[in-house]
Design an enzyme around this catalytic site. Structure first.
Site, PDB file in Angstrom:
ATOM      1  N   LYS A   1       8.362  40.193  42.131  1.00 44.54           N
ATOM      2  CA  LYS A   1       7.287  40.015  41.155  1.00 44.54           C
ATOM      3  C   LYS A   1       6.180  41.054  41.361  1.00 44.54           C
ATOM      4  O   LYS A   1       6.119  41.714  42.401  1.00 44.54           O
ATOM      5  CB  LYS A   1       6.723  38.597  41.301  1.00 44.54           C
ATOM      6  CG  LYS A   1       7.739  37.482  40.994  1.00 44.54           C
ATOM      7  CD  LYS A   1       7.070  36.114  41.069  1.00 44.54           C
ATOM      8  CE  LYS A   1       8.056  35.005  40.694  1.00 44.54           C
ATOM      9  NZ  LYS A   1       7.373  33.692  40.595  1.00 44.54           N
TER      10      LYS A   1
ATOM     11  N   TYR B   1      11.410  31.831  31.504  1.00 47.31           N
ATOM     12  CA  TYR B   1      10.649  30.662  31.961  1.00 47.31           C
ATOM     13  C   TYR B   1      10.582  29.602  30.866  1.00 47.31           C
ATOM     14  O   TYR B   1       9.558  28.926  30.698  1.00 47.31           O
ATOM     15  CB  TYR B   1       9.246  31.084  32.403  1.00 47.31           C
ATOM     16  CG  TYR B   1       9.204  31.776  33.760  1.00 47.31           C
ATOM     17  CD1 TYR B   1       9.926  31.279  34.848  1.00 47.31           C
ATOM     18  CD2 TYR B   1       8.419  32.911  33.971  1.00 47.31           C
ATOM     19  CE1 TYR B   1       9.881  31.904  36.104  1.00 47.31           C
ATOM     20  CE2 TYR B   1       8.368  33.536  35.217  1.00 47.31           C
ATOM     21  CZ  TYR B   1       9.099  33.023  36.284  1.00 47.31           C
ATOM     22  OH  TYR B   1       9.041  33.629  37.509  1.00 47.31           O
TER      23      TYR B   1
ATOM     24  N   ASN C   1       3.878  34.387  43.926  1.00 48.40           N
ATOM     25  CA  ASN C   1       4.696  33.988  45.076  1.00 48.40           C
ATOM     26  C   ASN C   1       5.874  34.924  45.353  1.00 48.40           C
ATOM     27  O   ASN C   1       6.944  34.490  45.748  1.00 48.40           O
ATOM     28  CB  ASN C   1       5.133  32.522  44.925  1.00 48.40           C
ATOM     29  CG  ASN C   1       5.920  32.290  43.650  1.00 48.40           C
ATOM     30  OD1 ASN C   1       6.170  33.226  42.886  1.00 48.40           O
ATOM     31  ND2 ASN C   1       6.316  31.058  43.415  1.00 48.40           N
TER      32      ASN C   1
ATOM     33  N   HIS D   1      11.250  35.752  42.460  1.00 50.15           N
ATOM     34  CA  HIS D   1      12.019  34.753  41.722  1.00 50.15           C
ATOM     35  C   HIS D   1      13.426  34.765  42.293  1.00 50.15           C
ATOM     36  O   HIS D   1      13.957  35.830  42.616  1.00 50.15           O
ATOM     37  CB  HIS D   1      12.095  35.123  40.224  1.00 50.15           C
ATOM     38  CG  HIS D   1      13.162  34.335  39.514  1.00 50.15           C
ATOM     39  ND1 HIS D   1      12.936  33.052  39.043  1.00 50.15           N
ATOM     40  CD2 HIS D   1      14.471  34.610  39.258  1.00 50.15           C
ATOM     41  CE1 HIS D   1      14.071  32.605  38.503  1.00 50.15           C
ATOM     42  NE2 HIS D   1      15.014  33.526  38.619  1.00 50.15           N
TER      43      HIS D   1
ATOM     44  N   GLU E   1      20.983  34.261  34.066  1.00 56.54           N
ATOM     45  CA  GLU E   1      19.854  35.152  34.360  1.00 56.54           C
ATOM     46  C   GLU E   1      20.325  36.583  34.640  1.00 56.54           C
ATOM     47  O   GLU E   1      19.659  37.545  34.237  1.00 56.54           O
ATOM     48  CB  GLU E   1      19.056  34.591  35.546  1.00 56.54           C
ATOM     49  CG  GLU E   1      18.357  33.289  35.185  1.00 56.54           C
ATOM     50  CD  GLU E   1      17.556  32.677  36.324  1.00 56.54           C
ATOM     51  OE1 GLU E   1      17.639  33.167  37.472  1.00 56.54           O
ATOM     52  OE2 GLU E   1      16.834  31.704  36.059  1.00 56.54           O
TER      53      GLU E   1
HETATM   54  P1  IDP Z   1      10.635  28.614  41.461  1.00 59.88           P
HETATM   55  O1  IDP Z   1      10.157  30.028  41.217  1.00 59.88           O
HETATM   56  O2  IDP Z   1      10.423  28.192  42.885  1.00 59.88           O
HETATM   57  O3  IDP Z   1      12.046  28.382  40.983  1.00 59.88           O
HETATM   58  P2  IDP Z   1       9.708  27.225  39.057  1.00 59.88           P
HETATM   59  O4  IDP Z   1       9.301  25.780  38.999  1.00 59.88           O
HETATM   60  O5  IDP Z   1      10.964  27.622  38.392  1.00 59.88           O
HETATM   61  O6  IDP Z   1       9.688  27.632  40.611  1.00 59.88           O
HETATM   62  O7  IDP Z   1       8.479  28.049  38.462  1.00 59.88           O
HETATM   63  C1  IDP Z   1       8.631  29.413  38.146  1.00 59.88           C
HETATM   64  C2  IDP Z   1       7.375  30.152  38.557  1.00 59.88           C
HETATM   65  O8  IDP Z   1       6.253  29.661  37.807  1.00 59.88           O
HETATM   66  C3  IDP Z   1       6.969  29.960  40.031  1.00 59.88           C
HETATM   67  O9  IDP Z   1       7.677  30.802  40.908  1.00 59.88           O
HETATM   68  C4  IDP Z   1       5.490  30.286  39.962  1.00 59.88           C
HETATM   69  O10 IDP Z   1       5.269  31.689  39.924  1.00 59.88           O
HETATM   70  C5  IDP Z   1       5.100  29.705  38.617  1.00 59.88           C
HETATM   71  N1  IDP Z   1       4.590  28.317  38.773  1.00 59.88           N
HETATM   72  C6  IDP Z   1       5.308  27.184  38.965  1.00 59.88           C
HETATM   73  N2  IDP Z   1       4.503  26.099  39.056  1.00 59.88           N
HETATM   74  C7  IDP Z   1       3.235  26.584  38.911  1.00 59.88           C
HETATM   75  C8  IDP Z   1       1.938  25.940  38.895  1.00 59.88           C
HETATM   76  O11 IDP Z   1       1.794  24.727  39.027  1.00 59.88           O
HETATM   77  N3  IDP Z   1       0.872  26.779  38.714  1.00 59.88           N
HETATM   78  C9  IDP Z   1       0.990  28.134  38.541  1.00 59.88           C
HETATM   79  N4  IDP Z   1       2.181  28.753  38.541  1.00 59.88           N
HETATM   80  C10 IDP Z   1       3.290  27.988  38.723  1.00 59.88           C
HETATM   81 MG    MG Z   2      12.749  28.455  39.042  1.00 64.48          MG
END
Ligand code: IDP
Ligand code: MG
Length: 153
Positions: free
Chosen positions: A9, A49, A112, A115, A126
């Site tokens: 990212k 997403y 974070n 992905h 994907e």
């Molecule tokens: P993952 O990346 O661990 O699979 P997902 O639930 O698929 O998690 O969410 C995709 C991305 O959306 C996360 O990696 C993060 O960057 C963002 N995200 C998820 N939940 C939140 C939140 O509560 N606040 C802000 N960003 C979030």
């Molecule tokens: Mg995810």
């Protein structure tokens, strides 16, 4: 052998952590079967997403994912999907275990670092979203006997 999608990212690209993160996958013994830098846009992020489009943080997430180019990678290995998810760590980096990529390199739930596809089925969808067939390479099979036991691959 499974294949999974990893995205480095903008939080990785802008902080100069690409090499560190790629190196973890290499050292683990996963094969980087495809890799390129691309600029994400609204359309592809709404697709990628789609499970989050109704969340209040979605516009912020989208903006953050377009702040710089990203690196998309096809990572191959036995059970690569779950292995890479394990290496990635919990979504909220503050809760991610030390030793995981998010646990070691990030303080954020959104910014974070990576992905990683969450299932074999989603990995295929994907990878097709980001790679043409000819951008994923078959190489490195000579090495499998040093990475795995004979009956593991
Ligand atoms: P993952 O990346 O661990 O699979 P997902 O639930 O698929 O998690 O969410 C995709 C991305 O959306 C996360 O990696 C993060 O960057 C963002 N995200 C998820 N939940 C939140 C939140 O509560 N606040 C802000 N960003 C979030
Ligand atoms: Mg995810």
């Amino acid at each position: 052998m499974e294949q999974t999608l990893v995205i480095l990212k903008p939080s990785t690209v802008m902080r100069g952590l690409m090499g560190e993160v790629i190196s973890r996958f290499e050292k683990k013994g996963l094969i980087i079967a495809g890799m390129k830098m691309i600029q994400l846009n609204d359309e592809i992020l709404a697709e990628h997403y789609s499970h989050l489009v109704s969340k209040p943080f979605f516009p912020m997430l989208k903006r953050s994912m377009m702040e710089s180019p990203v690196v998309v990678m096809c990572v191959r290995g036995v059970e690569a999907v779950s292995v890479v998810r394990g290496m990635t760590g919990a979504t909220n980096s503050r809760k991610a275990e030390p030793g995981t990529i998010r646990g070691d390199f990030s303080m954020s739930g959104q910014q974070n670092i990576v992905h990683a596809s969450d299932s074999v089925e989603n990995a295929e969808i994907e990878l097709n979203r980001f790679f043409k067939k000819e951008e994923i390479f078959e190489y490195g099979a000579d090495n499998y006997k040093y990475l795995y036991a004979e009956d593991e691959f």
